[in-house]
Write an enzyme that holds these catalytic residues in place. Sequence first.
Site, PDB file in Angstrom:
ATOM      1  N   GLU A  45     -15.649 -16.762  -4.829  1.00 36.94           N
ATOM      2  CA  GLU A  45     -14.396 -16.514  -4.121  1.00 36.94           C
ATOM      3  C   GLU A  45     -13.181 -16.878  -4.971  1.00 36.94           C
ATOM      4  OE1 GLU A  45     -13.855 -14.801  -1.588  1.00 36.94           O
ATOM      5  OE2 GLU A  45     -15.909 -14.564  -0.872  1.00 36.94           O
ATOM      6  N   TYR A 128      -7.082 -17.828   2.742  1.00 41.24           N
ATOM      7  CA  TYR A 128      -8.134 -16.828   2.611  1.00 41.24           C
ATOM      8  C   TYR A 128      -9.462 -17.461   2.174  1.00 41.24           C
ATOM      9  CZ  TYR A 128     -11.399 -13.769   0.520  1.00 41.24           C
ATOM     10  OH  TYR A 128     -12.590 -13.187   0.206  1.00 41.24           O
ATOM     11  N   ASP A 146      -7.920 -10.777   3.566  1.00 46.71           N
ATOM     12  CA  ASP A 146      -7.556 -10.482   2.184  1.00 46.71           C
ATOM     13  C   ASP A 146      -6.913  -9.094   2.148  1.00 46.71           C
ATOM     14  OD1 ASP A 146      -9.668  -8.811   2.623  1.00 46.71           O
ATOM     15  OD2 ASP A 146     -10.442  -8.983   0.605  1.00 46.71           O
TER      16      ASP A 146
END
Length: 352
Positions: A45, A128, A146
């Site tokens: 991520e 996020y 996102d």
Amino acid sequence: MRDAELSNALLAWYDTHGRTLPWRVGPADRAAGIRADPYRVWLSEIMLQQTTVAAVREYFRLFTERWPSVEALAAAEDGDVMAAWAGLGYYARARNLLKCARVVASDLGGVFPDTVDGLRRLPGIGPYTAGAIAAIAFDRPATVVDGNVERVMARLHAIKSPLPAAKSELTECAAALTPQTRPGDHAQAVMDLGATICTPRRPACGICPWRDPCAARAAGIADTLPRKLPKAAKPIRLGIAYVARRADGAWLLQRRPDKGLLGGMLGWPGSDWGEAPTPAPPLDAGWRDAGAEARHTFTHFHLRLRVEVAEVPADTPPGEGMFVAKESFRPADLPTVMRKVYDIASSALLSD
DNA sequence: AATCCGTGGTG
DNA sequence: TCACCAAGGAT
């Protein structure tokens, strides 16, 4: 169609058409109750922030091979991690990656927090990423927004107000859709939909699981959403880079300060970057123009770097920089603009 | 809140 | 060639 029906339709699509990715657990393992490794989810991520899957793949493979656990990464040398990150961009991510790994390894017993609030406190983890890790690694019903989710929501509900002002409205839409069952798969499914079907240009509406309820498709405006405010034009900055090669083949480099552009990365000594850069050779030498300029575009400006080269004696002191031995110097350890400078300088030095 | 921070692919 | 874009966060 109710939100629950929408989510069910999406999950059914995801079970068949979801992407297979190195940091994901496949459908068979998932069905067996196997969850993704939080370390790998976190690492992926961070790498995926503002970065494409294609660009991340090889970096993820190299990182996990070299540092298989958060403890291993926490024990790494700063310079090794920065070098491994070179070319991926947004280097503050790499600095925060190390900070975060060390907090998790030292203060949290090597265990990542399993809540949005706990994750949110860690360096490099914003709204996020906290939601993504909580949902994907721990199956928490977090709302994950996102760029993909923004686009999908803007089209599903035909939201015409432009980003970034529309962000909160889009987040509310995404929150309403987040299911209590399989929230991690749901989060990944919306992002996969945005990446493979509901693409920025020429969306494949005909094969979309949400083609019927999609308001933008009904109105024929899917490919115009989301709307975005125009961006400022990029100015052109000029600069001079100095590449000195010692007689034994060592190169004069500098570690850039932690803050700011290319922070923490290796680079060539140079002038400031602006409209009229002041020449700043790092040492006295017979500098000569390499005959080409390095052109590079950053997020908010274009850069044209004049390249000057010099051959210096073996006993030359390094000044503010450091000489990196020929054997331990790898151009791939440099950020891209500095690698471009190297390419120009080395061909100029070797063509003599 | 607005600005700063990379890169490579794409049309 | 060039503007736009892609799984954002920190300040």
